[in-house]
Structure formats: C-alpha cells, structure tokens
Enzyme design. Sequence first.
Site, PDB file in Angstrom:
ATOM      1  N   HIS A   5     -25.098  54.632  59.156  1.00  0.00           N
ATOM      2  CA  HIS A   5     -23.751  54.944  58.670  1.00  0.00           C
ATOM      3  C   HIS A   5     -23.732  55.011  57.143  1.00  0.00           C
ATOM      4  O   HIS A   5     -23.103  55.884  56.558  1.00  0.00           O
ATOM      5  CB  HIS A   5     -22.746  53.858  59.089  1.00  0.00           C
ATOM      6  CG  HIS A   5     -22.542  53.699  60.570  1.00  0.00           C
ATOM      7  ND1 HIS A   5     -22.659  52.501  61.214  1.00  0.00           N
ATOM      8  CD2 HIS A   5     -22.210  54.609  61.522  1.00  0.00           C
ATOM      9  CE1 HIS A   5     -22.393  52.658  62.503  1.00  0.00           C
ATOM     10  NE2 HIS A   5     -22.133  53.929  62.726  1.00  0.00           N
ATOM     11  N   LYS A  38     -12.239  48.808  73.885  1.00  0.00           N
ATOM     12  CA  LYS A  38     -13.640  48.396  73.723  1.00  0.00           C
ATOM     13  C   LYS A  38     -13.678  46.891  73.503  1.00  0.00           C
ATOM     14  O   LYS A  38     -12.669  46.285  73.178  1.00  0.00           O
ATOM     15  CB  LYS A  38     -14.269  49.104  72.518  1.00  0.00           C
ATOM     16  CG  LYS A  38     -14.720  50.527  72.831  1.00  0.00           C
ATOM     17  CD  LYS A  38     -15.652  51.044  71.747  1.00  0.00           C
ATOM     18  CE  LYS A  38     -16.084  52.478  72.018  1.00  0.00           C
ATOM     19  NZ  LYS A  38     -16.881  53.034  70.911  1.00  0.00           N
ATOM     20  N   ARG A  50     -27.206  62.254  65.273  1.00  0.00           N
ATOM     21  CA  ARG A  50     -28.560  61.694  65.350  1.00  0.00           C
ATOM     22  C   ARG A  50     -29.455  62.519  66.249  1.00  0.00           C
ATOM     23  O   ARG A  50     -30.575  62.814  65.922  1.00  0.00           O
ATOM     24  CB  ARG A  50     -28.491  60.269  65.915  1.00  0.00           C
ATOM     25  CG  ARG A  50     -27.970  59.262  64.938  1.00  0.00           C
ATOM     26  CD  ARG A  50     -27.595  57.981  65.631  1.00  0.00           C
ATOM     27  NE  ARG A  50     -26.421  58.208  66.477  1.00  0.00           N
ATOM     28  CZ  ARG A  50     -25.754  57.248  67.092  1.00  0.00           C
ATOM     29  NH1 ARG A  50     -26.176  56.010  67.023  1.00  0.00           N
ATOM     30  NH2 ARG A  50     -24.689  57.524  67.803  1.00  0.00           N
ATOM     31  N   SER A  87     -25.269  50.827  66.345  1.00  0.00           N
ATOM     32  CA  SER A  87     -24.691  49.489  66.226  1.00  0.00           C
ATOM     33  C   SER A  87     -25.088  48.640  67.442  1.00  0.00           C
ATOM     34  O   SER A  87     -25.345  47.441  67.308  1.00  0.00           O
ATOM     35  CB  SER A  87     -23.170  49.559  66.123  1.00  0.00           C
ATOM     36  OG  SER A  87     -22.793  50.272  64.971  1.00  0.00           O
TER      37      SER A  87
HETATM   38  P1  ADP Z   1     -18.146  55.952  67.511  1.00  0.00           P
HETATM   39  O1  ADP Z   1     -17.779  54.840  68.429  1.00  0.00           O
HETATM   40  O2  ADP Z   1     -16.995  56.771  67.034  1.00  0.00           O
HETATM   41  O3  ADP Z   1     -19.327  56.791  67.953  1.00  0.00           O
HETATM   42  P2  ADP Z   1     -19.916  54.758  65.607  1.00  0.00           P
HETATM   43  O4  ADP Z   1     -19.575  53.654  64.680  1.00  0.00           O
HETATM   44  O5  ADP Z   1     -20.946  54.475  66.648  1.00  0.00           O
HETATM   45  O6  ADP Z   1     -18.554  55.182  66.196  1.00  0.00           O
HETATM   46  O7  ADP Z   1     -20.355  56.032  64.794  1.00  0.00           O
HETATM   47  C1  ADP Z   1     -19.528  56.668  63.865  1.00  0.00           C
HETATM   48  C2  ADP Z   1     -20.175  57.953  63.405  1.00  0.00           C
HETATM   49  O8  ADP Z   1     -21.419  57.666  62.771  1.00  0.00           O
HETATM   50  C3  ADP Z   1     -20.517  58.954  64.508  1.00  0.00           C
HETATM   51  O9  ADP Z   1     -20.350  60.254  63.981  1.00  0.00           O
HETATM   52  C4  ADP Z   1     -21.959  58.686  64.792  1.00  0.00           C
HETATM   53  O10 ADP Z   1     -22.608  59.827  65.329  1.00  0.00           O
HETATM   54  C5  ADP Z   1     -22.471  58.364  63.407  1.00  0.00           C
HETATM   55  N1  ADP Z   1     -23.665  57.529  63.421  1.00  0.00           N
HETATM   56  C6  ADP Z   1     -23.897  56.431  64.148  1.00  0.00           C
HETATM   57  N2  ADP Z   1     -25.122  55.931  63.915  1.00  0.00           N
HETATM   58  C7  ADP Z   1     -25.710  56.753  63.013  1.00  0.00           C
HETATM   59  C8  ADP Z   1     -26.980  56.813  62.386  1.00  0.00           C
HETATM   60  N3  ADP Z   1     -27.940  55.929  62.673  1.00  0.00           N
HETATM   61  N4  ADP Z   1     -27.208  57.801  61.503  1.00  0.00           N
HETATM   62  C9  ADP Z   1     -26.253  58.711  61.247  1.00  0.00           C
HETATM   63  N5  ADP Z   1     -25.048  58.729  61.813  1.00  0.00           N
HETATM   64  C10 ADP Z   1     -24.757  57.774  62.686  1.00  0.00           C
END
Ligand code: ADP
Length: 168
Positions: free
Chosen positions: A26, A50, A99, A137
């Site tokens: 992120h 969630k 990703r 995460s």
């Molecule tokens: P959500 O529950 O909306 O998917 P996340 O917190 O998991 O929320 O992810 C938010 C955004 O960040 C999404 O666009 C996701 O694809 C992106 N994201 C998550 N992990 C990574 C990563 N390792 N590298 C780049 N982008 C990521």
Amino acid sequence: MIGMEQQHELRIAVYPGSFDPVTKGHMDIIQRASRQFDRLIVAVLNNSSKNPLFTVEERKELIRGATQHLPNVEIDSYRDLLVNYMDYRQAHVIVRGIRTVTDFEYELQLASTNHKLNSEVETIFMMTNPKYSYLSSSIVKEIASFQGDVSDLVPRIVEAALKNKYSK
Ligand code: ADP
C-alpha cells in the site's frame, strides 16, 4: 489580459481500502500516487460486516504515522458508497493497486460499477512493485499471529502495533 485569474482546479484523488493494516505494498502505491496529484486522500472503509483486527481509528493512526513525510497525503474514513464519498470530497479520481490478474477481474468490476453510478469518476490503476505482488494485509496478519518476522512487509509503526495486538 484574459484568463490570468482562471482558477486552477485541484486534482484530488482518493485511495480507498480496508488497510487492516497498511502494508509496504500500500505504501508503495501511496508514495507513487501522491506524486501524481495535488492531494491524495487515503480513505479507510468503515465496513461493519468485515471482522477487522484493527479499528478504523487504529488503522487511520497507523497510516498517518507511516505517511508523515508526505505532506499532500490526508487520511480519512468513510462508510458511504464510494461515489458519494467522492462527491462529498470533490474528488474525481479513484486510485487502486493491482497485484495480479486475479485482482484485475475484481477491480474491473468495481471500476465499471463506480463509473455506472457516476460517469465523472475515473478509476486509475497502478501496478504494484513486483517486490510486493504477493503481499496482502491477511498474509501479514497470519505471519504476525505466529510471531513471524514482518519487518520487510510493513512500516515500522505497523510492526510494533502487530506485536502489541498479538502479545495480548
Ligand atoms: P480492499 O479490501 O478494498 O481490497 P485493501 O486494503 O486490501 O482493501 O487494498 C486496498 C487497495 O490496495 C486495493 O486496490 C488493492 O488492490 C491494493 N493493494 C493491496 N495490497 C497491495 C500490494 N501489495 N501492492 C499494491 N497494491 C496493493
């Protein structure tokens, strides 16, 4: 002289997500996106269905701590439909990270839905740094729950918060 006073419209983007907790994947997107816009709002989704590890306030604090060096990044949360939140913040661009191919299908569905709800809203995708393409995460929480080393995967402030959570 004509047009000298023309107001420059601020380019505001929103990077929405759960961020439970924020990872280096992120952070990579936040850093890169913050260079492309006048202001980047990282918006934590307050989704009661969630079952998160960190509360919305904790997640915001962690992102705030990890982005202190980025002056045009603001942290907020929302519990509305994303397009309504965009309207409220007067932002036109949604930033999402991609990703894998699997991410793409879901993200395309999401982007198309948001476009249908408000055609003024544009979704921009940023490809993740390949270094972090496996990172999520959930994986971070899994490792931390077994006292594994997450120092390469999350900002330092998050590493400390995870230790604290899982030592209780
Ligand atoms: P959500 O529950 O909306 O998917 P996340 O917190 O998991 O929320 O992810 C938010 C955004 O960040 C999404 O666009 C996701 O694809 C992106 N994201 C998550 N992990 C990574 C990563 N390792 N590298 C780049 N982008 C990521």
